[in-house]
Design a protein around this motif. Structure first.
Motif, PDB file in Angstrom:
ATOM      1  N   GLY A  70       0.844  -1.182   0.000  1.00 38.32           N
ATOM      2  CA  GLY A  70       0.000   0.000   0.000  1.00 38.32           C
ATOM      3  C   GLY A  70       0.879   1.230   0.000  1.00 38.32           C
ATOM      4  N   GLN A  71       0.276   2.381   0.173  1.00 39.04           N
ATOM      5  CA  GLN A  71       1.067   3.610   0.226  1.00 39.04           C
ATOM      6  C   GLN A  71       1.936   3.666   1.474  1.00 39.04           C
ATOM      7  N   GLN A  72       1.512   3.022   2.560  1.00 41.77           N
ATOM      8  CA  GLN A  72       2.255   3.095   3.816  1.00 41.77           C
ATOM      9  C   GLN A  72       2.777   1.741   4.294  1.00 41.77           C
ATOM     10  N   THR A  73       2.242   0.646   3.794  1.00 46.26           N
ATOM     11  CA  THR A  73       2.551  -0.674   4.353  1.00 46.26           C
ATOM     12  C   THR A  73       3.000  -1.651   3.268  1.00 46.26           C
ATOM     13  N   LEU A  74       4.074  -2.351   3.550  1.00 49.58           N
ATOM     14  CA  LEU A  74       4.567  -3.444   2.704  1.00 49.58           C
ATOM     15  C   LEU A  74       4.511  -4.720   3.522  1.00 49.58           C
TER      16      LEU A  74
ATOM     17  N   GLY B 179       9.442  -3.112  15.918  1.00 49.06           N
ATOM     18  CA  GLY B 179      10.833  -2.676  15.934  1.00 49.06           C
ATOM     19  C   GLY B 179      11.041  -1.394  15.166  1.00 49.06           C
ATOM     20  N   ASP B 180      12.165  -0.736  15.433  1.00 51.55           N
ATOM     21  CA  ASP B 180      12.515   0.542  14.818  1.00 51.55           C
ATOM     22  C   ASP B 180      13.310   0.305  13.549  1.00 51.55           C
ATOM     23  N   TRP B 181      12.782   0.754  12.417  1.00 49.72           N
ATOM     24  CA  TRP B 181      13.444   0.581  11.136  1.00 49.72           C
ATOM     25  C   TRP B 181      14.819   1.238  11.110  1.00 49.72           C
ATOM     26  N   HIS B 182      14.957   2.414  11.715  1.00 52.86           N
ATOM     27  CA  HIS B 182      16.210   3.162  11.633  1.00 52.86           C
ATOM     28  C   HIS B 182      17.366   2.437  12.316  1.00 52.86           C
ATOM     29  N   GLY B 183      17.065   1.507  13.207  1.00 53.93           N
ATOM     30  CA  GLY B 183      18.126   0.785  13.901  1.00 53.93           C
ATOM     31  C   GLY B 183      18.418  -0.585  13.323  1.00 53.93           C
ATOM     32  N   VAL B 184      17.846  -0.901  12.160  1.00 49.24           N
ATOM     33  CA  VAL B 184      18.002  -2.226  11.562  1.00 49.24           C
ATOM     34  C   VAL B 184      19.439  -2.446  11.094  1.00 49.24           C
ATOM     35  N   GLN B 185      19.946  -3.647  11.339  1.00 51.19           N
ATOM     36  CA  GLN B 185      21.209  -4.107  10.781  1.00 51.19           C
ATOM     37  C   GLN B 185      20.919  -5.379   9.975  1.00 51.19           C
ATOM     38  N   ALA B 186      21.093  -5.280   8.663  1.00 53.37           N
ATOM     39  CA  ALA B 186      20.731  -6.386   7.774  1.00 53.37           C
ATOM     40  C   ALA B 186      21.979  -7.032   7.192  1.00 53.37           C
ATOM     41  N   SER B 187      21.908  -8.340   6.991  1.00 52.33           N
ATOM     42  CA  SER B 187      23.035  -9.091   6.438  1.00 52.33           C
ATOM     43  C   SER B 187      22.531 -10.234   5.579  1.00 52.33           C
ATOM     44  N   PRO B 188      23.265 -10.559   4.502  1.00 53.79           N
ATOM     45  CA  PRO B 188      22.957 -11.786   3.754  1.00 53.79           C
ATOM     46  C   PRO B 188      23.523 -12.982   4.511  1.00 53.79           C
TER      47      PRO B 188
ATOM     48  N   ILE C 265       5.345 -10.359   7.803  1.00 55.28           N
ATOM     49  CA  ILE C 265       6.170  -9.255   8.283  1.00 55.28           C
ATOM     50  C   ILE C 265       5.673  -7.967   7.638  1.00 55.28           C
ATOM     51  N   TYR C 266       5.443  -6.954   8.453  1.00 46.64           N
ATOM     52  CA  TYR C 266       4.856  -5.702   8.002  1.00 46.64           C
ATOM     53  C   TYR C 266       5.869  -4.566   8.164  1.00 46.64           C
ATOM     54  N   PHE C 267       6.072  -3.800   7.083  1.00 49.98           N
ATOM     55  CA  PHE C 267       6.925  -2.622   7.116  1.00 49.98           C
ATOM     56  C   PHE C 267       6.033  -1.398   6.905  1.00 49.98           C
ATOM     57  N   ASN C 268       6.013  -0.495   7.865  1.00 44.40           N
ATOM     58  CA  ASN C 268       5.174   0.702   7.774  1.00 44.40           C
ATOM     59  C   ASN C 268       6.068   1.928   7.646  1.00 44.40           C
ATOM     60  N   ARG C 269       5.963   2.614   6.521  1.00 47.80           N
ATOM     61  CA  ARG C 269       6.841   3.767   6.282  1.00 47.80           C
ATOM     62  C   ARG C 269       6.358   5.019   6.996  1.00 47.80           C
ATOM     63  N   ARG C 270       5.115   5.044   7.410  1.00 45.98           N
ATOM     64  CA  ARG C 270       4.633   6.209   8.144  1.00 45.98           C
ATOM     65  C   ARG C 270       5.181   6.208   9.569  1.00 45.98           C
ATOM     66  N   THR C 271       5.111   5.071  10.224  1.00 43.49           N
ATOM     67  CA  THR C 271       5.640   4.979  11.583  1.00 43.49           C
ATOM     68  C   THR C 271       7.124   4.640  11.592  1.00 43.49           C
TER      69      THR C 271
ATOM     70  N   TYR D  86      14.614  -3.376  -2.187  1.00 43.60           N
ATOM     71  CA  TYR D  86      13.157  -3.245  -2.347  1.00 43.60           C
ATOM     72  C   TYR D  86      12.540  -2.708  -1.055  1.00 43.60           C
ATOM     73  N   ILE D  87      12.945  -3.298   0.062  1.00 44.28           N
ATOM     74  CA  ILE D  87      12.407  -2.856   1.357  1.00 44.28           C
ATOM     75  C   ILE D  87      12.843  -1.426   1.652  1.00 44.28           C
ATOM     76  N   ARG D  88      14.128  -1.129   1.431  1.00 40.08           N
ATOM     77  CA  ARG D  88      14.631   0.208   1.766  1.00 40.08           C
ATOM     78  C   ARG D  88      14.011   1.278   0.875  1.00 40.08           C
ATOM     79  N   THR D  89      13.866   0.969  -0.416  1.00 34.92           N
ATOM     80  CA  THR D  89      13.236   1.936  -1.320  1.00 34.92           C
ATOM     81  C   THR D  89      11.807   2.229  -0.886  1.00 34.92           C
ATOM     82  N   PHE D  90      11.085   1.186  -0.482  1.00 36.25           N
ATOM     83  CA  PHE D  90       9.713   1.401  -0.018  1.00 36.25           C
ATOM     84  C   PHE D  90       9.694   2.272   1.237  1.00 36.25           C
ATOM     85  N   MET D  91      10.541   1.971   2.202  1.00 42.29           N
ATOM     86  CA  MET D  91      10.531   2.713   3.455  1.00 42.29           C
ATOM     87  C   MET D  91      10.960   4.159   3.262  1.00 42.29           C
TER      88      MET D  91
END
Length: 315
Positions: free
Chosen positions: A29-33, A128-137, A108-114, A202-207
């Motif tokens: 959606g516009q706010q949720t992936l 959880g807080d998106w800004h504090g995410v540490q992602a790894s393959p 798993i829900y990603f909300n770009r508004r919150t 994809y996730i980061r572009t959406f957020m």
């Protein structure tokens, strides 16, 4: 090969990969992936298999036990047979309930508004807080199917914004007040990091920018539909398994002309198994979890699914 030391954060430079998503996609959606959590297919498949074993073998075990018990002179071997049979049924039932418990975990829900990430396990909400995410393959050995296979996924260590229950024994190495979010690679068995980076971008572009520039899958994986939906209603099962095309999205993947006679031969088996599983789910209360209200904050229209995207609908 995926490098274990690779760490991506929302503040990191772009990886250069093209944002792309595949079977992990649920809705946008516009706010949720919404992305599919891993192991859903395995949990649904194993639960179906264990349920069928219980349904088939329990009457047999009960009949054998009854025949042994009504004999005037019960031998030790007969008692052992009864105990072993019921131990087998109890063991299978235990594995059934373990997999059913896993089916009660949300996507798993990603909300770009919150700028938060949400997940649900039963009645427990993870946030959880998106800004504090540490992602790894990451790579892992999948031994749930026949044999063992190395697969690849994106693992995100997420700092929680609400108190968490104590970590389970397999999560003891996680830092306090964090939880893991896992998303499968676009090519699960390919060791190249690019396919994991596509999911991350994809996730980061959406957020950061929303859904406007992102490609939305327009055809679901028809073969995996019964497992992705966990359980099909009798009407859905009939539509999916009948040996002719019914207009189901993506059905030409499996209902090619030369395969229709095969589906006709398998129809009594496939529909029977599906109906048995539907009855078990109704009795045990297995159904997809309702989306957390918090995860849909800011959405004013229904989320766009693959089926909607195939008809030209965009967020």
């Amino acid at each position: 090969m995926a490098k274990e030391q690779t760490v991506w954060t929302p503040q990191s430079p772009t990886t250069g990969a093209t944002p792309q998503i595949g079977d992990q996609f649920i809705a946008i959606g516009q706010q949720t992936l919404v992305l599919r959590r891993p192991y859903l297919e395995v949990s649904a498949l194993m639960a179906q298999m264990y349920a069928l074993v219980v349904i088939v073998f329990f009457p047999i075990v009960f009949r054998i036990s009854l025949n042994v018990l009504i004999r005037p002179d019960i031998e030790t071997s007969g008692v052992v047979l009864i105990l072993v049979s019921f131990a087998f049924i109890c063991g299978i039932s235990l594995f059934l309930f373990i997999n059913i418990r896993r089916l009660k975990m949300s996507h798993i829900y990603f909300n770009r508004r919150t700028q938060h990430i949400y997940g649900k396990e039963g009645h427990r909400l993870y946030e959880g807080d998106w800004h504090g995410v540490q992602a790894s393959p990451r790579s892992f050995v999948d031994g749930s199917n026949v044999g063992a296979m190395t697969r690849f996924r994106l693992e995100m260590l997420v700092p929680s914004v609400r108190p968490l229950p104590p970590h389970r024994f397999w999560q003891k190495r996680l830092p306090p007040e964090t939880f893991l979010v896992r998303i499968m690679s676009n090519a699960q068995t390919d060791p190249r990091t690019d396919y994991v980076a596509q999911v991350w971008e994809y996730i980061r572009t959406f957020m950061e920018h929303g859904p406007d520039t992102l490609p939305i899958p327009t055809e679901p994986n028809w073969w995996m539909l019964p497992l992705h939906q966990v359980v099909l209603t009798p009407r859905q099962a009939f539509r999916h398994y009948v040996p002719w095309r019914t207009g189901e999205p993506g059905e030409r993947q499996g209902k090619k002309n030369w395969l229709l006679p095969v589906w006709a031969l398998l129809f009594p088996l496939t529909i029977s198994v599906s109906l048995c599983w539907w009855v078990v789910c109704c009795l045990l209360g297995v159904h997809p979890l309702v989306s957390p209200v918090e995860a849909l904050e800011g959405e004013t229209a229904p989320l766009v699914t693959i089926e909607m995207a195939s008809k030209g609908v965009r967020p």
